[in-house]
Write a protein that holds these residues in place. Structure first.
Motif, PDB file in Angstrom:
ATOM      1  N   SER A   1       9.037   4.216   7.068  1.00 23.62           N
ATOM      2  CA  SER A   1       7.628   4.582   7.284  1.00 23.62           C
ATOM      3  C   SER A   1       6.739   3.523   6.645  1.00 23.62           C
ATOM      4  CB  SER A   1       7.311   5.960   6.678  1.00 23.62           C
ATOM      5  OG  SER A   1       7.276   5.864   5.262  1.00 23.62           O
ATOM      6  N   GLY A   2       5.459   3.568   7.008  1.00 23.83           N
ATOM      7  CA  GLY A   2       4.493   2.696   6.356  1.00 23.83           C
ATOM      8  C   GLY A   2       4.353   3.068   4.887  1.00 23.83           C
TER       9      GLY A   2
ATOM     10  N   GLU B   1      -6.648  -3.005   1.944  1.00 24.75           N
ATOM     11  CA  GLU B   1      -6.372  -2.754   3.364  1.00 24.75           C
ATOM     12  C   GLU B   1      -7.208  -3.727   4.183  1.00 24.75           C
ATOM     13  OE1 GLU B   1      -6.704   1.402   4.655  1.00 24.75           O
ATOM     14  OE2 GLU B   1      -6.267   1.999   2.601  1.00 24.75           O
TER      15      GLU B   1
ATOM     16  N   LYS C   1       0.909   3.978  14.156  1.00 24.01           N
ATOM     17  CA  LYS C   1      -0.487   4.134  14.602  1.00 24.01           C
ATOM     18  C   LYS C   1      -0.632   3.453  15.970  1.00 24.01           C
ATOM     19  CE  LYS C   1      -1.845   4.864   9.865  1.00 24.01           C
ATOM     20  NZ  LYS C   1      -1.441   6.262   9.849  1.00 24.01           N
TER      21      LYS C   1
HETATM   22  C1  LIG Z   1      -3.678   2.465   5.277  1.00 21.29           C
HETATM   23  C2  LIG Z   1      -2.398   3.191   5.462  1.00 21.29           C
HETATM   24  N1  LIG Z   1      -1.292   2.705   4.888  1.00 21.29           N
HETATM   25  C3  LIG Z   1      -0.112   3.322   5.016  1.00 21.29           C
HETATM   26  C4  LIG Z   1       0.007   4.486   5.752  1.00 21.29           C
HETATM   27  C5  LIG Z   1       1.349   5.170   5.846  1.00 21.29           C
HETATM   28  O1  LIG Z   1       1.928   4.896   7.078  1.00 21.29           O
HETATM   29  P1  LIG Z   1       3.016   5.894   7.707  1.00 21.29           P
HETATM   30  O2  LIG Z   1       2.268   6.996   8.350  1.00 21.29           O
HETATM   31  O3  LIG Z   1       3.765   5.032   8.669  1.00 21.29           O
HETATM   32  O4  LIG Z   1       3.869   6.366   6.600  1.00 21.29           O
HETATM   33  C6  LIG Z   1      -1.109   5.012   6.383  1.00 21.29           C
HETATM   34  C7  LIG Z   1      -0.984   6.249   7.185  1.00 21.29           C
HETATM   35  O5  LIG Z   1      -1.709   7.178   7.075  1.00 21.29           O
HETATM   36  C8  LIG Z   1      -2.359   4.356   6.229  1.00 21.29           C
HETATM   37  O6  LIG Z   1      -3.461   4.850   6.798  1.00 21.29           O
END
Ligand SMILES: Cc1ncc(COP(=O)(O)O)c(C=O)c1O
Length: 374
Positions: A98-99, A166, A229
């Motif tokens: 995941s992110g 970000e 996303k």
């Molecule tokens: C800026 C940012 N970084 C990281 C994430 C986490 O990503 P993921 O949903 O793939 O875990 C999100 C998701 O909400 C995000 O908005």
């Protein structure tokens, strides 16, 4: 254990009184217009993306089956890493489940003993959580305040510093001054982490804000990304130099102790990347709709797909969201503690796959509901 349920009830009552209750209710209905999801390009249900996922399920099965370091690395992971490098102009990539885990990996593996972490005050929760886990001192600097960062880095001279920001902020939708931030970090020998969760697939013709700024591949910079996303899949990645990738493979606990990304998600993301590259008009469609939404709601258009409308209170934001859902228009509702500046807001996403007429109709409902005059 009845005492515990009484405690849960007490917490629920408190949240209700504050207007900060969360719910996982299913809001999507067949005919609703979804201006809340992060599927900015509509790729999650694109037949080519779905077909790639199905094919990978047939080829590899439903799971990677183990950590990437055991037997969980599959050809599709390396193919995805190559596709991400091509898209973003980085030399190396490492994909995660995941992110969220990608951010935890990057921050924790790059800090630790002797290091210091500086975090933009509006950074995503995953970066804040990583900060708590990283065993280095960390502090926040004022949102997008390059001068404050410069001054603090000067004070930290001689210390190994990671700065995390970000590219496009997830709640307010505003952009980071990446060129200035990168310049300050380079001058002070700090490493800049740019979370491109809301940039890749959206800004810089889909290649992200770091690429657009001409910063991709720089020695003082790395990128984190999510596949969940605009790429319509699931998973995350860290992008940078081959040396960075090797370091993460050896040091990032959310890589080492986590099962590899599900092969269907990896293959779906590759198909989505191909579409981002091949269909620039689709990516440009986000900006068109974002401008339309901002204009109709009399707000400043943001840098990415997210348009943010301040609302007077958490309760008013929930009421507006629920009333719109009843009319078949889904919008995000962000309230404290999930908003960096304490202001509740509706979060409206410009989705490139929605016809312009449909977006205009939905936004008229939003404008009426938020008492913004058209
Ligand atoms: C800026 C940012 N970084 C990281 C994430 C986490 O990503 P993921 O949903 O793939 O875990 C999100 C998701 O909400 C995000 O908005």
């Amino acid at each position: 254990m009845s005492g515990w349920n009484a405690w849960f009830d007490e917490r629920a009552t408190l949240r209700h009184a504050r207007g900060t209750e969360r719910t996982d209710a299913i809001l999507r209905q067949k005919h609703s217009i979804d201006l809340a999801s992060n599927d900015y390009l509509g790729l999650a249900s694109d037949p080519r993306v779905v077909a790639a996922g199905v094919q990978a399920l047939r080829t590899y099965g439903a799971s990677a089956g183990a950590s990437r370091l055991v037997t969980g690395t599959l050809p599709v992971h390396h193919d995805l890493e190559a596709a991400l490098c091509q898209l973003t102009g980085n030399a190396a990539a490492l994909v995660f489940s995941s992110g969220y885990t990608a951010n935890i990996a990057a921050v924790t593996a790059l800090t630790g003993r002797g290091a210091h972490l500086l975090l933009d005050a509006h950074a995503h929760a995953s970066l804040h959580d990583a900060a708590r886990m990283c065993r280095s001192p960390y502090e926040l600097f004022a949102h997008n305040d390059v001068a404050a960062l410069d001054a603090r880095l000067a004070e930290l001279s001689g210390v190994r510093v990671l700065v995390a920001v970000e590219s496009v902020y997830s709640v307010l939708g505003d952009a980071a001054p990446l060129i200035e931030l990168a310049d300050v970090c380079r001058r002070h020998g700090a490493l800049l982490l740019v979370d491109e969760a809301h940039g890749i697939g959206v800004t810089g013709a889909g290649r992200g804000s770091v690429h657009a700024a001409g910063l991709a591949g720089g020695d003082h910079l790395l990128v984190t990304a999510t596949l969940s996303k605009s790429l319509g899949a699931q998973g995350g990645a860290v992008l940078g130099s081959p040396q960075l990738r090797t370091h993460l493979v050896n040091a990032a606990r959310t890589f080492i102790f986590d099962t590899g990304l599900a092969p269907a998600a990896a293959a779906a993301a590759i198909a989505a990347i191909d579409i981002v590259v091949d269909e620039p008009d689709r990516v440009a469609g986000i900006g068109l709709r974002a401008a339309l939404i901002a204009d109709a709601l009399h707000i400043e258009p943001s840098a990415g797909a997210v348009q943010s409308v301040p609302i007077s209170s958490p309760a008013a934001a929930v009421a507006a969201r629920d009333a719109l859902a009843a009319q078949g228009v889904l919008v995000g509702c962000f309230r404290p503690p999930s908003v960096p500046d304490g202001v509740s807001r509706l979060r409206i996403t410009a989705r490139a796959d929605l016809p312009l007429g449909e977006v205009a109709r939905a936004i008229r409902s939003v404008a009426a509901q938020t008492a913004v005059l058209l």
